[in-house]
Enzyme design. Structure first.
Site, PDB file in Angstrom:
ATOM      1  N   ASN A  61     -20.594 -23.893 -26.266  1.00  0.00           N
ATOM      2  CA  ASN A  61     -19.392 -23.159 -25.897  1.00  0.00           C
ATOM      3  C   ASN A  61     -19.776 -21.733 -25.522  1.00  0.00           C
ATOM      4  OD1 ASN A  61     -16.528 -22.597 -25.616  1.00  0.00           O
ATOM      5  ND2 ASN A  61     -16.667 -21.474 -27.547  1.00  0.00           N
ATOM      6  N   HIS A  86     -18.242 -17.894 -25.512  1.00  0.00           N
ATOM      7  CA  HIS A  86     -17.170 -17.110 -26.130  1.00  0.00           C
ATOM      8  C   HIS A  86     -17.335 -15.659 -25.697  1.00  0.00           C
ATOM      9  CE1 HIS A  86     -14.190 -16.010 -29.153  1.00  0.00           C
ATOM     10  NE2 HIS A  86     -14.989 -15.039 -29.520  1.00  0.00           N
ATOM     11  N   SER A 140     -21.235 -14.700 -25.803  1.00  0.00           N
ATOM     12  CA  SER A 140     -22.194 -15.494 -26.567  1.00  0.00           C
ATOM     13  C   SER A 140     -22.061 -16.967 -26.198  1.00  0.00           C
ATOM     14  CB  SER A 140     -21.922 -15.360 -28.079  1.00  0.00           C
ATOM     15  OG  SER A 140     -21.849 -13.999 -28.472  1.00  0.00           O
ATOM     16  N   ASP A 154     -15.780 -21.017 -33.272  1.00  0.00           N
ATOM     17  CA  ASP A 154     -16.659 -19.953 -32.745  1.00  0.00           C
ATOM     18  C   ASP A 154     -17.774 -19.604 -33.728  1.00  0.00           C
ATOM     19  OD1 ASP A 154     -13.716 -18.394 -31.382  1.00  0.00           O
ATOM     20  OD2 ASP A 154     -15.046 -19.881 -30.489  1.00  0.00           O
TER      21      ASP A 154
END
Ligand code: GRF
Length: 195
Positions: free
Chosen positions: A106, A108, A135, A144
């Site tokens: 992912n 972020h 990130s 997260d």
């Protein structure tokens, strides 16, 4: 390596990822899936000849399990080796995360572990941070959370708003995510640091 990319919106990170997987790159995009019908990124994927799909979370009101079951069914049909969340705005439960354990990334828009969750740029500005960034991390059950695989830093400028800061961070996202993916698919977990 087969990469599926999950989006909810414009898909600018999806485009950066897809356009990076060319030539002797060991990965190729095999599916772009959106939870939002008509998301701008779907047309961009189709323009690149990438298979697309929609699994609309609104079709499963109050039933996150059923939504994720449909998500998994559609994703498994593409047999992905890696799942990249790119502007995907649904929280995934441990059921989904365990199904693809260790293979979900992912991006972020903050320098994690700071500012998990939403409104990251506004929060960095409120805190008076001198720098901000983005990130890429492995997705775990903690929102997260997960091991950080790369970060890109930008300066906060005087007079910045959340919008001007986001506009400075976004191009760095488009550099960071492909760089992390290129390492990830070779098994290299050395963190990427930009600039
Ligand atoms: C980006 O800020 C990204 O960090 C966040 O969603 C925003 C939009 O991404 N995850 P995209 O343009 O849809 O890729």
């Amino acid at each position: 390596k087969r990469v599926a990319i999950l989006i909810s919106g414009s898909g600018s990170n999806m485009v950066a990822l897809a356009d990076s997987m060319t030539g002797d790159h060991p990965a190729r995009p095999v599916l772009v899936l959106s939870n939002v019908p008509g998301a701008g990124g779907l047309a961009k994927a189709e323009a690149r000849g990438i298979d697309t799909a929609v699994v609309d979370h609104k079709a499963y009101p109050g039933d996150r399990e059923a939504f994720e079951a449909a998500l998994i069914e559609r994703l498994d049909a593409a047999a992905p080796d890696v799942i990249c969340l790119a502007g995907f705005m649904r929280i995934l439960t441990p059921r989904f995360i365990n199904h693809y354990a260790g293979r979900i990334l992912n991006i972020h828009p903050s320098l994690l572990p700071k500012y998990k969750g939403l409104d990251t740029h506004a929060r960095a500005l409120s805190a008076g941070d001198a720098e901000a960034g983005c990130s890429v991390h492995e997705v775990t059950a903690e929102l997260d959370g997960g091991p950080i695989l790369g970060q890109a830093r930008v300066p906060v400028e005087p007079g910045d708003t959340a919008e001007t800061l986001a506009a400075r961070v976004l191009p760095m996202e488009h550099r960071l995510y492909p760089a992390v993916l290129a390492r990830f698919v070779t098994g290299d977990r050395t963190p990427v640091a930009l600039p």
